[in-house]
Design an enzyme around this catalytic site. Sequence first.
Site, PDB file in Angstrom:
ATOM      1  N   CYS A  88      62.265   9.453  43.027  1.00  0.00           N
ATOM      2  CA  CYS A  88      62.575   8.141  42.459  1.00  0.00           C
ATOM      3  C   CYS A  88      62.548   7.068  43.556  1.00  0.00           C
ATOM      4  CB  CYS A  88      63.963   8.173  41.803  1.00  0.00           C
ATOM      5  SG  CYS A  88      64.339   6.625  40.981  1.00  0.00           S
ATOM      6  N   CYS A  90      63.763   4.049  43.467  1.00  0.00           N
ATOM      7  CA  CYS A  90      64.785   3.003  43.312  1.00  0.00           C
ATOM      8  C   CYS A  90      66.122   3.376  43.934  1.00  0.00           C
ATOM      9  CB  CYS A  90      64.980   2.701  41.831  1.00  0.00           C
ATOM     10  SG  CYS A  90      63.450   2.433  40.957  1.00  0.00           S
ATOM     11  N   CYS A 109      63.806  12.220  36.496  1.00  0.00           N
ATOM     12  CA  CYS A 109      65.030  12.728  37.113  1.00  0.00           C
ATOM     13  C   CYS A 109      65.950  13.350  36.051  1.00  0.00           C
ATOM     14  CB  CYS A 109      65.742  11.588  37.829  1.00  0.00           C
ATOM     15  SG  CYS A 109      66.181  10.229  36.718  1.00  0.00           S
ATOM     16  N   CYS A 118      67.094   5.657  32.820  1.00  0.00           N
ATOM     17  CA  CYS A 118      66.143   5.376  33.902  1.00  0.00           C
ATOM     18  C   CYS A 118      66.574   4.063  34.549  1.00  0.00           C
ATOM     19  CB  CYS A 118      64.724   5.260  33.350  1.00  0.00           C
ATOM     20  SG  CYS A 118      63.520   4.692  34.579  1.00  0.00           S
TER      21      CYS A 118
END
Length: 149
Positions: A88, A90, A109, A118
């Site tokens: 990921c 972020c 995830c 998300c």
Amino acid sequence: MAMRALQASTSYSVGFGMSFASPPRRSSHRRITLAQMEPTDKSVEIMRKFSEQYARKSGTYFCVDKGVTSVVIKGLADHKDTLGAPLCPCRHYDDKAAEAQQGFWNCPCVPMRERKECHCMLFLTPDNDFAGKEQAISLEEIKETTANM
Ligand code: SF4
């Protein structure tokens, strides 16, 4: 106004792996960081196709602002290139390689798989205020919406 704030905070988050609570201010710094992130076309295409397929499978939609979608897809592709897994983009990690190996934050995830959460806003449930109506994005759209970053 809301969309500008959304885009700024999301791009900021993706570029630096910082939380949405951080003030989305240092845009020039953000541009530099994203410019350094140049995933291969092959990985961008793999993650683009994955994102389309997973949106359909999970009943989620891309953001009304495809720039958000594009930045996240490129971030995933970059991690696929550098780590061998779509970690990921972020989040902040002390050890990215270890996280990628562990797998919890490899896309999709665990929070997404279990609860459709998300935090990158790549996959949005229909009730989300920022959800668009599309589950498709072209390579051209990705390139166009990230061209000036
Ligand atoms: S599903 Fe999870 S790993 Fe994939 S972009 Fe969203 S938050 Fe990141």
